[in-house]
Design a protein around this motif. Structure first.
Motif, mmCIF file in Angstrom:
data_model
loop_
_atom_site.group_PDB
_atom_site.id
_atom_site.type_symbol
_atom_site.label_atom_id
_atom_site.label_comp_id
_atom_site.label_asym_id
_atom_site.label_seq_id
_atom_site.Cartn_x
_atom_site.Cartn_y
_atom_site.Cartn_z
ATOM 1 N N ALA A 231 10.351 4.881 4.595
ATOM 2 C CA ALA A 231 10.408 3.866 5.642
ATOM 3 C C ALA A 231 9.417 2.753 5.346
ATOM 4 N N THR A 232 8.213 3.136 4.936
ATOM 5 C CA THR A 232 7.184 2.147 4.660
ATOM 6 C C THR A 232 7.612 1.214 3.540
ATOM 7 N N SER A 233 8.075 1.789 2.427
ATOM 8 C CA SER A 233 8.426 0.938 1.292
ATOM 9 C C SER A 233 9.638 0.067 1.602
ATOM 10 N N LEU A 234 10.647 0.662 2.228
ATOM 11 C CA LEU A 234 11.842 -0.124 2.542
ATOM 12 C C LEU A 234 11.520 -1.241 3.536
ATOM 13 N N GLY A 235 10.706 -0.909 4.532
ATOM 14 C CA GLY A 235 10.322 -1.898 5.526
ATOM 15 C C GLY A 235 9.589 -3.053 4.864
ATOM 16 N N PHE A 236 8.700 -2.719 3.959
ATOM 17 C CA PHE A 236 7.940 -3.736 3.232
ATOM 18 C C PHE A 236 8.877 -4.621 2.425
ATOM 19 N N LEU A 237 9.790 -3.994 1.709
ATOM 20 C CA LEU A 237 10.743 -4.712 0.864
ATOM 21 C C LEU A 237 11.579 -5.680 1.683
ATOM 22 N N PHE A 238 12.059 -5.171 2.827
ATOM 23 C CA PHE A 238 12.917 -6.002 3.674
ATOM 24 C C PHE A 238 12.163 -7.195 4.249
ATOM 25 N N SER A 239 10.920 -6.980 4.702
ATOM 26 C CA SER A 239 10.192 -8.110 5.274
ATOM 27 C C SER A 239 9.878 -9.120 4.191
ATOM 28 N N LEU A 240 9.585 -8.639 2.990
ATOM 29 C CA LEU A 240 9.312 -9.543 1.879
ATOM 30 C C LEU A 240 10.541 -10.405 1.600
ATOM 31 N N GLY A 241 11.702 -9.741 1.533
ATOM 32 C CA GLY A 241 12.961 -10.458 1.293
ATOM 33 C C GLY A 241 13.217 -11.473 2.400
ATOM 34 N N GLY A 242 12.987 -11.055 3.640
ATOM 35 C CA GLY A 242 13.214 -11.935 4.783
ATOM 36 C C GLY A 242 12.307 -13.160 4.725
ATOM 37 N N PHE A 243 11.069 -12.904 4.375
ATOM 38 C CA PHE A 243 10.095 -13.991 4.303
ATOM 39 C C PHE A 243 10.478 -14.992 3.218
ATOM 40 N N MET A 246 13.283 -17.072 4.298
ATOM 41 C CA MET A 246 12.863 -18.039 5.302
ATOM 42 C C MET A 246 12.313 -19.297 4.622
ATOM 43 N N LEU A 247 11.547 -19.103 3.566
ATOM 44 C CA LEU A 247 10.992 -20.242 2.836
ATOM 45 C C LEU A 247 12.132 -21.099 2.286
ATOM 46 N N VAL A 248 13.167 -20.427 1.766
ATOM 47 C CA VAL A 248 14.307 -21.153 1.208
ATOM 48 C C VAL A 248 14.954 -22.014 2.296
ATOM 49 N N ILE A 249 15.128 -21.398 3.469
ATOM 50 C CA ILE A 249 15.792 -22.121 4.563
ATOM 51 C C ILE A 249 14.972 -23.339 4.992
ATOM 52 N N ILE A 250 13.677 -23.152 5.103
ATOM 53 C CA ILE A 250 12.805 -24.268 5.508
ATOM 54 C C ILE A 250 12.889 -25.393 4.484
ATOM 55 N N PHE A 251 12.875 -24.981 3.216
ATOM 56 C CA PHE A 251 12.962 -25.962 2.138
ATOM 57 C C PHE A 251 14.271 -26.738 2.246
ATOM 58 N N GLN A 252 15.372 -26.009 2.458
ATOM 59 C CA GLN A 252 16.679 -26.661 2.561
ATOM 60 C C GLN A 252 16.715 -27.617 3.749
ATOM 61 N N ALA A 253 16.151 -27.211 4.861
ATOM 62 C CA ALA A 253 16.196 -28.044 6.066
ATOM 63 C C ALA A 253 15.405 -29.329 5.879
ATOM 64 N N LEU A 254 14.276 -29.237 5.173
ATOM 65 C CA LEU A 254 13.417 -30.412 5.023
ATOM 66 C C LEU A 254 13.863 -31.351 3.914
ATOM 67 N N PHE A 255 14.264 -30.744 2.793
ATOM 68 C CA PHE A 255 14.441 -31.602 1.610
ATOM 69 C C PHE A 255 15.887 -31.772 1.148
ATOM 70 N N THR A 256 16.846 -31.055 1.751
ATOM 71 C CA THR A 256 18.244 -31.252 1.333
ATOM 72 C C THR A 256 19.066 -31.515 2.582
ATOM 73 N N ASP A 257 20.298 -31.972 2.400
ATOM 74 C CA ASP A 257 21.121 -32.154 3.582
ATOM 75 C C ASP A 257 22.251 -31.129 3.631
ATOM 76 N N ARG A 258 22.029 -29.989 2.987
ATOM 77 C CA ARG A 258 23.020 -28.908 3.088
ATOM 78 C C ARG A 258 22.901 -28.225 4.441
ATOM 79 N N THR A 259 24.035 -28.100 5.129
ATOM 80 C CA THR A 259 23.953 -27.399 6.406
ATOM 81 C C THR A 259 23.867 -25.903 6.139
ATOM 82 N N ILE A 260 23.239 -25.224 7.043
ATOM 83 C CA ILE A 260 23.091 -23.783 6.847
ATOM 84 C C ILE A 260 24.322 -23.072 7.400
ATOM 85 N N THR A 261 25.123 -22.491 6.491
ATOM 86 C CA THR A 261 26.349 -21.815 6.918
ATOM 87 C C THR A 261 26.199 -20.315 6.701
#
Ligand code: UDP
Ligand code: MG
Length: 317
Positions: A231-243, A246-261
Motif C-alpha cells: 500500500a505504501t509503495s503503490l500510494g507513493f507511486l500514484f501520488s508521484l504520477g498524479g503530481f 498536474m505539472l503537465v496540465i499547468i504547463f499546458q494551460a499557461l503556455f499552450t492553447d490546447r484544451t484539456i480533453t
C-alpha cells in the motif's frame, strides 16, 4: 518399550488408497526394525476411511486412529498427529502414496547422522496437472521472496523430524499453522532428501483450487507482511504520477492553447486507483480476519475419539 518412529498420516476421504498405504508403510517400517507407531488422523472423512482404519487397529497394536469431529483441514490434522506422537522422531507422510514410504529409511539414516529435520524435496512431480506444478513453483518462490525465514523450495509436508523439533513446533501458540513454515522457523539442523513425487495411487486430490488459494493466503499472511507494505509503495507511486501529471496540465494551460480533453483517461485513472485501493483493503482484511481468528483462540481441531489397542480400546480424550 520406547517408540523410535511416530508416523503421522492425515487422511480425508481416502478409502481407495488407505489399505495400500497401510500395507506399504507397515512393510517399510517393519524393515527398519525399531519400534514405531502409525498415527492415522481421520480428518472428518465422509467415506469408509475411518471404518477401514479402525479395522487396522483391531489387528495391529502399532496403529492409532484419531477421529476428528468434522473436517478441519490438512494442517490441523498434522498438528493433531504431532501432539499425540510419542516417538523419538516424527514422520509426516500423505495418505495417497505420492510420498513414497521407501524414502523413509534414507531419512532415518540422515537423522541418525545427527540432523534434526530431514525434509523431502520434490525433484520431480509425476502425474500432477501442469497448472498444479506451475502454481506450486510460483507459490514457493513468491513466498520465499517475501519472508526472512529460510523456507526450502519445493518441499511439502513429507519429512522426518526429531522429538525436540516436534516439541518446539507444538509449543508455538498460533492456531493458523503452516507447518512446513513453522518447522523452518524453529531452525535446528536441517537437510533435504530428494525424491520423485509419485502419482496419486488412487482417488482424487483433496485440494481443489479454493483450498489451494486459502492455503497460500494462510502461508503468506503467517510468514510475511510485505503485502501490507505494498500500500505504501503503490500510494507513493500514484501520488508521484498524479503530481507529475498536474505539472503537465499547468504547463499546458499557461503556455499552450490546447484544451484539456479526455474524460475517458480520467475514468481509467479513477477506476484503476479505486481498484488498487479496494485490493489493498481486501489484503488488510485477510490479515485482520486472521488476527480475529487467533484472538478467538478456538482450538484448530476437535478429536471425537481415539482408537488404539495400546490404550485399551476406545477412549474419549
Ligand atoms: N487431507 C486432509 N484434510 C483435508 C485435505 C487433505 O487430511 O482437508 C490429506 C489427504 O488425505 C492427503 C494429504 O492431506 O493425505 C494431502 O492431500 P492431497 O493428496 O489431496 O493433496 P495434493 O497431493 O493433491 O496436493
Ligand atoms: Mg496428494
Amino acid at each position: 518399550m520406547e517408540l523410535v518412529y511416530s508416523v503421522i498420516i492425515p487422511a480425508y476421504n481416502e478409502q481407495e488408497v488407505i489399505v495400500e498405504s497401510y500395507n506399504r508403510l507397515s512393510s517399510v517400517m517393519r524393515g527398519m526394525d525399531e519400534p514405531y507407531e502409525l498415527i492415522f488422523v481421520n480428518d472428518g472423512s465422509r467415506d469408509a476411511t475411518a471404518f477401514i482404519i479402525a479395522g487396522f487397529c483391531e489387528n495391529d497394536p502399532a496403529v492409532v486412529l484419531l477421529n476428528f469431529s468434522r473436517n478441519f483441514g490438512h494442517m490441523p490434522a498434522i498438528s493433531a498427529g504431532m501432539a499425540h506422537a510419542r516417538g523419538k522422531s516424527v514422520i509426516v507422510i500423505d495418505a495417497d502414496l505420492q510420498d513414497p514410504p521407501e524414502v523413509l529409511p534414507l531419512m532415518a539414516a540422515k537423522w541418525k547422522e545427527g540432523y534434526d529435520v530431514v525434509y523431502g524435496k520434490r525433484s520431480k512431480r509425476k502425474g500432477e496437472s501442469v497448472f498444479k506444478k506451475v502454481t506450486a513453483k510460483v507459490f514457493y518462490r513468491l513466498l520465499r521472496s517475501m519472508t526472512n525465514v529460510d523456507l526450502p523450495l519445493d518441499a511439502g509436508e513429507f519429512r522426518l523430524i526429531d522429538r525436540r523439533v516436534c516439541d518446539a513446533v507444538n509449543a508455538l501458540p498460533e492456531k493458523n499453522r503452516y507447518i512446513r513454515g513453522l518447522v523452518s522457523w524453529v531452525g535446528f539442523k536441517q537437510i533435504a532428501v530428494e525424491y520423485e513425487r509419485q502419482e496419486r495411487f488412487a482417488g482424487v486430490t483433496k485440494y481443489p483450487l479454493r483450498k489451494m488459494i486459502s492455503f497460500a493466503m494462510d502461508a503468506i499472511t503467517a510468514f510475511s507482511y510485505k503485502p501490507l507494505k505494498l500500500a505504501t509503495s503503490l500510494g507513493f507511486l500514484f501520488s508521484l504520477g498524479g503530481f507529475a501529471y498536474m505539472l503537465v496540465i499547468i504547463f499546458q494551460a499557461l503556455f499552450t492553447d490546447r484544451t484539456i480533453t479526455g474524460w475517458a483517461s480520467t475514468l481509467v485513472v479513477i477506476l484503476m486507483s479505486q481498484g488498487i485501493v479496494l485490493m489493498i483493503l481486501g489484503m488488510m482484511g485477510e490479515y485482520l480476519g486472521r488476527i480475529y481468528e487467533e484472538m478467538k483462540n478456538r482450538p484448530s481441531y476437535i478429536i471425537r475419539e481415539i482408537i488404539s489397542k495400546q490404550t485399551s480400546d476406545a477412549k474419549i480424550p
